[in-house]
Design a protein around this motif. Structure first.
Motif, PDB file in Angstrom:
ATOM      1  N   LEU A 107     122.066 -93.309  -2.749  1.00  0.00           N
ATOM      2  CA  LEU A 107     121.576 -91.930  -2.796  1.00  0.00           C
ATOM      3  C   LEU A 107     122.627 -90.941  -2.299  1.00  0.00           C
ATOM      4  CD1 LEU A 107     117.934 -92.565  -1.553  1.00  0.00           C
ATOM      5  CD2 LEU A 107     118.644 -91.931  -3.878  1.00  0.00           C
ATOM      6  N   ALA A 108     123.403 -91.333  -1.293  1.00  0.00           N
ATOM      7  CA  ALA A 108     124.498 -90.483  -0.814  1.00  0.00           C
ATOM      8  C   ALA A 108     125.532 -90.304  -1.929  1.00  0.00           C
ATOM      9  CB  ALA A 108     125.142 -91.090   0.423  1.00  0.00           C
ATOM     10  N   PHE A 109     125.825 -91.394  -2.639  1.00  0.00           N
ATOM     11  CA  PHE A 109     126.737 -91.291  -3.776  1.00  0.00           C
ATOM     12  C   PHE A 109     126.186 -90.281  -4.785  1.00  0.00           C
ATOM     13  CE2 PHE A 109     128.171 -92.179  -8.013  1.00  0.00           C
ATOM     14  CZ  PHE A 109     129.539 -92.370  -7.864  1.00  0.00           C
ATOM     15  N   ALA A 110     124.901 -90.388  -5.100  1.00  0.00           N
ATOM     16  CA  ALA A 110     124.292 -89.504  -6.100  1.00  0.00           C
ATOM     17  C   ALA A 110     124.355 -88.042  -5.672  1.00  0.00           C
ATOM     18  CB  ALA A 110     122.844 -89.926  -6.349  1.00  0.00           C
ATOM     19  N   ARG A 111     124.175 -87.762  -4.385  1.00  0.00           N
ATOM     20  CA  ARG A 111     124.198 -86.374  -3.911  1.00  0.00           C
ATOM     21  C   ARG A 111     125.589 -85.758  -4.069  1.00  0.00           C
ATOM     22  NH1 ARG A 111     121.778 -82.325  -1.922  1.00  0.00           N
ATOM     23  NH2 ARG A 111     119.760 -83.309  -1.697  1.00  0.00           N
ATOM     24  N   TYR A 112     126.631 -86.539  -3.863  1.00  0.00           N
ATOM     25  CA  TYR A 112     128.000 -86.013  -3.866  1.00  0.00           C
ATOM     26  C   TYR A 112     128.848 -86.577  -5.007  1.00  0.00           C
ATOM     27  CZ  TYR A 112     126.736 -84.143   0.646  1.00  0.00           C
ATOM     28  OH  TYR A 112     126.120 -83.436   1.648  1.00  0.00           O
ATOM     29  N   ALA A 113     128.228 -87.090  -6.030  1.00  0.00           N
ATOM     30  CA  ALA A 113     128.909 -87.832  -7.096  1.00  0.00           C
ATOM     31  C   ALA A 113     130.044 -87.054  -7.760  1.00  0.00           C
ATOM     32  CB  ALA A 113     127.910 -88.273  -8.152  1.00  0.00           C
ATOM     33  N   THR A 114     131.182 -87.723  -7.825  1.00  0.00           N
ATOM     34  CA  THR A 114     132.325 -87.289  -8.628  1.00  0.00           C
ATOM     35  C   THR A 114     132.958 -88.563  -9.184  1.00  0.00           C
ATOM     36  OG1 THR A 114     133.997 -87.461  -6.881  1.00  0.00           O
ATOM     37  CG2 THR A 114     132.823 -85.351  -7.066  1.00  0.00           C
ATOM     38  N   GLU A 115     133.847 -88.411 -10.109  1.00  0.00           N
ATOM     39  CA  GLU A 115     134.528 -89.580 -10.686  1.00  0.00           C
ATOM     40  C   GLU A 115     135.382 -90.315  -9.655  1.00  0.00           C
ATOM     41  OE1 GLU A 115     134.241 -91.000 -13.726  1.00  0.00           O
ATOM     42  OE2 GLU A 115     132.674 -89.543 -14.141  1.00  0.00           O
ATOM     43  N   ASP A 116     135.855 -89.606  -8.627  1.00  0.00           N
ATOM     44  CA  ASP A 116     136.757 -90.203  -7.644  1.00  0.00           C
ATOM     45  C   ASP A 116     136.074 -90.626  -6.346  1.00  0.00           C
ATOM     46  OD1 ASP A 116     138.986 -89.866  -9.334  1.00  0.00           O
ATOM     47  OD2 ASP A 116     139.178 -87.779  -8.707  1.00  0.00           O
ATOM     48  N   LEU A 117     134.764 -90.434  -6.223  1.00  0.00           N
ATOM     49  CA  LEU A 117     134.044 -90.846  -5.019  1.00  0.00           C
ATOM     50  C   LEU A 117     133.951 -92.366  -4.997  1.00  0.00           C
ATOM     51  CD1 LEU A 117     132.528 -89.756  -2.530  1.00  0.00           C
ATOM     52  CD2 LEU A 117     130.447 -89.793  -3.916  1.00  0.00           C
ATOM     53  N   GLN A 118     134.278 -92.968  -3.848  1.00  0.00           N
ATOM     54  CA  GLN A 118     134.331 -94.427  -3.744  1.00  0.00           C
ATOM     55  C   GLN A 118     133.573 -94.924  -2.522  1.00  0.00           C
ATOM     56  OE1 GLN A 118     138.453 -95.417  -3.393  1.00  0.00           O
ATOM     57  NE2 GLN A 118     138.935 -94.852  -5.492  1.00  0.00           N
ATOM     58  N   PHE A 119     132.978 -96.106  -2.675  1.00  0.00           N
ATOM     59  CA  PHE A 119     132.410 -96.810  -1.529  1.00  0.00           C
ATOM     60  C   PHE A 119     133.574 -97.418  -0.751  1.00  0.00           C
ATOM     61  CE2 PHE A 119     129.030 -96.916  -4.709  1.00  0.00           C
ATOM     62  CZ  PHE A 119     127.979 -96.400  -3.971  1.00  0.00           C
TER      63      PHE A 119
END
Length: 176
Positions: free
Chosen positions: A45-57
């Motif tokens: 859900l955190a990924f979904a809130r701040y999603a960009t192509e370069d966002l990584q776990f």
């Protein structure tokens, strides 16, 4: 012999009608043996809130100096630093001058007490703190499978996470 992480594959389709953003993400997430399904889904859900192509776990459970997610530009400069849970406020304060945006996505019954006892967070201008309702994280955890096809619909600030076996209404509260 140490326990190994369990791998989860996620096909996440985000339809954010509020911001006219529509994107599909093919994600691979690792569930550490000491991590709960609820935390795994909060990271999603955190990924979904701040999603960009370069966002990584990241390897935040293995590397205490890393957040749950981050985004770096082509030069390696930190753009986003995203923590999950109720992190130590000094870790967040240390991250604040190093990147453009710092976010904390908190969940669980201890969030309000943690936030009250974290006065330094309130003074940092580039830090945002969110709380996800316990009922939302529990409902999201019920959707979790090793391979997930998820649709996230966002309209008028309302979040609905939909899977074949059901859906979860995600309630966010911005604390800062």
């Amino acid at each position: 012999m140490a326990l190994k992480a369990t791998i989860y594959k996620v096909n996440l389709n985000i339809a954010n009608m509020d911001q006219h953003q529509y994107q599909d993400y093919q994600l691979t997430m690792a569930l550490h043996p000491s991590e709960t399904i609820e935390r795994l889904m909060v990271r999603l859900l955190a990924f979904a809130r701040y999603a960009t192509e370069d966002l990584q776990f990241t390897q935040d459970l293995f590397e205490t100096s890393e957040p749950a997610l981050w985004e770096k530009d082509l030069t390696g400069q930190m753009m986003q630093w995203i923590e999950v849970g109720c992190p130590d406020e000094d870790k967040v304060k240390k991250a604040s001058p190093r990147c453009q945006q710092v976010a904390v996505v908190s969940y669980g019954g201890a969030v309000d007490e943690w936030f009250k006892k974290s006065p330094k967070l309130k003074t940092l201008s580039n830090v945002t703190v969110w709380k996800i309702a316990e009922s939302s994280t529990q409902a999201a955890a019920e959707l979790c499978q090793r391979t997930m096809q998820l649709q996230l619909n966002i309209m008028d600030g309302e979040w609905d996470l939909i899977a074949d076996q059901g859906q979860a209404h995600i309630e966010w509260t911005q604390l800062k």
